[in-house]
Motif scaffolding. Sequence first.
Motif, PDB file in Angstrom:
ATOM      1  N   GLU A 270      50.999  -9.171  -2.252  1.00  0.00           N
ATOM      2  CA  GLU A 270      51.558  -8.364  -3.336  1.00  0.00           C
ATOM      3  C   GLU A 270      52.608  -7.412  -2.751  1.00  0.00           C
ATOM      4  O   GLU A 270      52.330  -6.730  -1.743  1.00  0.00           O
ATOM      5  N   PRO A 271      53.817  -7.366  -3.314  1.00  0.00           N
ATOM      6  CA  PRO A 271      54.845  -6.463  -2.782  1.00  0.00           C
ATOM      7  C   PRO A 271      54.432  -5.002  -2.937  1.00  0.00           C
ATOM      8  O   PRO A 271      53.861  -4.601  -3.951  1.00  0.00           O
ATOM      9  N   VAL A 272      54.717  -4.226  -1.893  1.00  0.00           N
ATOM     10  CA  VAL A 272      54.357  -2.802  -1.897  1.00  0.00           C
ATOM     11  C   VAL A 272      55.633  -1.963  -2.033  1.00  0.00           C
ATOM     12  O   VAL A 272      56.588  -2.145  -1.275  1.00  0.00           O
ATOM     13  N   PRO A 273      55.684  -1.067  -3.015  1.00  0.00           N
ATOM     14  CA  PRO A 273      56.895  -0.238  -3.185  1.00  0.00           C
ATOM     15  C   PRO A 273      57.144   0.652  -1.953  1.00  0.00           C
ATOM     16  O   PRO A 273      56.195   1.083  -1.286  1.00  0.00           O
ATOM     17  N   ASP A 274      58.436   0.887  -1.658  1.00  0.00           N
ATOM     18  CA  ASP A 274      58.758   1.789  -0.556  1.00  0.00           C
ATOM     19  C   ASP A 274      58.637   3.245  -1.033  1.00  0.00           C
ATOM     20  O   ASP A 274      58.144   3.518  -2.140  1.00  0.00           O
ATOM     21  N   GLU A 275      59.100   4.179  -0.194  1.00  0.00           N
ATOM     22  CA  GLU A 275      58.955   5.599  -0.522  1.00  0.00           C
ATOM     23  C   GLU A 275      59.668   5.979  -1.814  1.00  0.00           C
ATOM     24  O   GLU A 275      59.277   6.922  -2.500  1.00  0.00           O
ATOM     25  N   ASP A 276      60.720   5.180  -2.137  1.00  0.00           N
ATOM     26  CA  ASP A 276      61.479   5.465  -3.359  1.00  0.00           C
ATOM     27  C   ASP A 276      60.944   4.706  -4.569  1.00  0.00           C
ATOM     28  O   ASP A 276      61.540   4.755  -5.654  1.00  0.00           O
ATOM     29  N   GLY A 277      59.865   3.970  -4.356  1.00  0.00           N
ATOM     30  CA  GLY A 277      59.285   3.216  -5.464  1.00  0.00           C
ATOM     31  C   GLY A 277      59.952   1.885  -5.716  1.00  0.00           C
ATOM     32  O   GLY A 277      59.667   1.228  -6.711  1.00  0.00           O
ATOM     33  N   LYS A 278      60.840   1.452  -4.804  1.00  0.00           N
ATOM     34  CA  LYS A 278      61.542   0.185  -4.983  1.00  0.00           C
ATOM     35  C   LYS A 278      60.773  -0.946  -4.292  1.00  0.00           C
ATOM     36  O   LYS A 278      60.096  -0.741  -3.282  1.00  0.00           O
ATOM     37  N   ILE A 279      60.900  -2.144  -4.857  1.00  0.00           N
ATOM     38  CA  ILE A 279      60.241  -3.330  -4.298  1.00  0.00           C
ATOM     39  C   ILE A 279      61.303  -4.280  -3.786  1.00  0.00           C
ATOM     40  O   ILE A 279      62.241  -4.630  -4.509  1.00  0.00           O
ATOM     41  N   ASP A 280      61.141  -4.709  -2.533  1.00  0.00           N
ATOM     42  CA  ASP A 280      62.082  -5.654  -1.932  1.00  0.00           C
ATOM     43  C   ASP A 280      61.552  -7.070  -2.155  1.00  0.00           C
ATOM     44  O   ASP A 280      60.637  -7.523  -1.452  1.00  0.00           O
ATOM     45  N   ASP A 281      62.092  -7.778  -3.154  1.00  0.00           N
ATOM     46  CA  ASP A 281      61.623  -9.129  -3.479  1.00  0.00           C
ATOM     47  C   ASP A 281      62.041 -10.165  -2.443  1.00  0.00           C
ATOM     48  O   ASP A 281      61.562 -11.307  -2.479  1.00  0.00           O
ATOM     49  N   SER A 282      62.938  -9.813  -1.548  1.00  0.00           N
ATOM     50  CA  SER A 282      63.426 -10.792  -0.570  1.00  0.00           C
ATOM     51  C   SER A 282      62.434 -11.021   0.557  1.00  0.00           C
ATOM     52  O   SER A 282      62.509 -12.014   1.288  1.00  0.00           O
ATOM     53  N   VAL A 283      61.488 -10.121   0.726  1.00  0.00           N
ATOM     54  CA  VAL A 283      60.488 -10.248   1.796  1.00  0.00           C
ATOM     55  C   VAL A 283      59.195 -10.824   1.203  1.00  0.00           C
ATOM     56  O   VAL A 283      58.529 -10.183   0.387  1.00  0.00           O
ATOM     57  N   ILE A 284      58.893 -12.032   1.585  1.00  0.00           N
ATOM     58  CA  ILE A 284      57.686 -12.703   1.080  1.00  0.00           C
ATOM     59  C   ILE A 284      56.778 -13.041   2.259  1.00  0.00           C
ATOM     60  O   ILE A 284      57.190 -13.747   3.181  1.00  0.00           O
ATOM     61  N   GLU A 285      55.589 -12.525   2.236  1.00  0.00           N
ATOM     62  CA  GLU A 285      54.627 -12.800   3.302  1.00  0.00           C
ATOM     63  C   GLU A 285      53.384 -13.460   2.716  1.00  0.00           C
ATOM     64  O   GLU A 285      52.989 -13.195   1.582  1.00  0.00           O
TER      65      GLU A 285
END
Length: 635
Positions: A216-231
């Motif tokens: 599940e993508p985790v938001p960064d400090e600004d609350g944004k989600i980077d959809d390009s990183v898939i693990e």
Amino acid sequence: MGVDAHKETLGFQTEVKQLLNLMIHSLYSNKEIFLRELISNAADAADKLRFEALSDDALYEDDAELKIRVAFDEKARTITITDNGIGMNRQEVIDNIGTIARSGTKAFFGKLTGDQAKDSQLIGQFGVGFYSAFIVADKVTLKTRRAGLTPEHGVLWESGGEGEFSIETIEKPTRGTEITLHLREGEDEFLNGWRIRNVIRKYSDHINLPIVMNKEPVPDEDGKIDDSVIEDETVNKATALWTLSKNDITDDQYKEFYKQVAHDFEDPLSWSHNKVEGNTEYTSLLYIPSRAPFDLWDRDRMHGIKLYVKRVFIMEDSEQLMPRYLRFIRGVIDTNDLPLNVSREILQSSKVIDSIRTASVKKILSELSKMAKNEPEQYSKFWNEFGQVIKEGPGEDFANKETLAKLLRFATTESGSTEQTVSLEDYVGRMKDKQDKIYYITAESYAAAKNSPHLEVFRKKGIEVLLLTDRVDEWLVNSLTDFDGKHLQSVAKGDLDLGELEDEQEKKAHEEIEKNFEDLVERVKKSLDDKVKDVRITHRLTDSPACLVADNYDMSANLERMLKAAGQQVSGSKPILELNPEHPMVAKLKDESNDDKFGDWVSILFDQALLAEGGQLDDPASFVKKLNAMLLQQA
């Protein structure tokens, strides 16, 4: 090379349509089970690939890392389960998905009661787990390609579960199977990563290969989600349950593993988990189901035990691992003492397998013995489901005959019920003083056994008799001839000998009566001619005028009828007619001087005795005519 689409639309079998209708209307009380079933099928596909690849490594197609992937798409409202297992070709898709006749669907519908709660318990007995997808989906799409085939031999199968499915050839670069569920309205709970992970960990945590999902993508400090990183992350432990210590496994985990390995929807009745070290090293996890499978009586199907070598799946349905009378046992056996390329032929002559089988059988019988002693109600449930199969045991397993004999249960003249609850130990404990035999009678039904004229003297003397009415009982008594030093004796075979249960005065009285009726016996024997082997006076009857018995070493009349009904040619032995000297009809016969009337009376007595033991008359019309004439004479 291009792909020949070759698309066609086919109809489901009538039985499959009924099954799909049940699924769609929530036959399951717990909808999340669909995910367990599809993951279990994917795991089986991986196991089958491992097995086939032992002799053909090219089947891995440079992708030997077997796993299952689960994904969901909130916008498209789909769940997709993908495996890189063995896959299927076009014909296998039609055979395994388009039809489930081989899974016993007709038998399934024959058992339906109309009570959804009860009917849902039947599902697991019939191998129809794939169709559970339609509980939550209004359309299912399946893409598959069998390992070893080229990409243009992929297959696309699709259905809305309403009576038809389409199938076409497609190009599929990778082997294995991908199943996409298009969810119904109202099933959005399964479009949630946390919910899916929870279901996987609940039901499939110990599947023996990784079940992978995207993190599940985790938001960064600004609350944004980077959809390009898939693990990827592995959701389950991916550790074979049987390799863990018993102290580290909960009862719920044992139960869920059983449901996976047995494709059952009910909890097992009991299980035995053992790790054996020494000359032969292996681990076994064996389960006793709580309900008999639909094909219990198919003795040629051995589908209970999966064999692993060094945690690598080798084969299932191995008849070398469990005798046929224990064909209902489910589970796994994992050993380090066999080569990975072991074949069924090698298993047949393997001392390692012989040792494992011997010990596994003893474990199961020990578990049943403890259940019978400590949990009689639980054992009664087991016996009602599997008792008739256990009765095959004494004839197949001489080494465990004594243990098996103690596990047997019967109805008797004392129990007063069709329920088989009396053990041989119970019977022996209630035997009369000086009684040295265990008496039994075989018949086609409980009523026929209970009301047989052969029991009359036993009722008079209060001697208990086993009432054997299962078809397998004839096989049982031919192999189990004694118990606890007591011989098993049929009350319908041989000359009646109650031994010391009769006093000398009774025996002398019998001898006197036999002398007085010698002339009648000879006259009856001459009248019946070749219909009987012998005629004699009996003391086993108190109410009936006559009965038929078999000689000590002849086939019983019940077994003869069973064999004939099965289409076998049987040259049956002639019966012995026994006459009750105290019956008015026999007394009247003794005084009858008219040869024609005498012949008719004898014929009627013989036919009555034949009917009383469940036989069929060769000439029913003649019997009725003679009987009517006799009744008119008495009017």
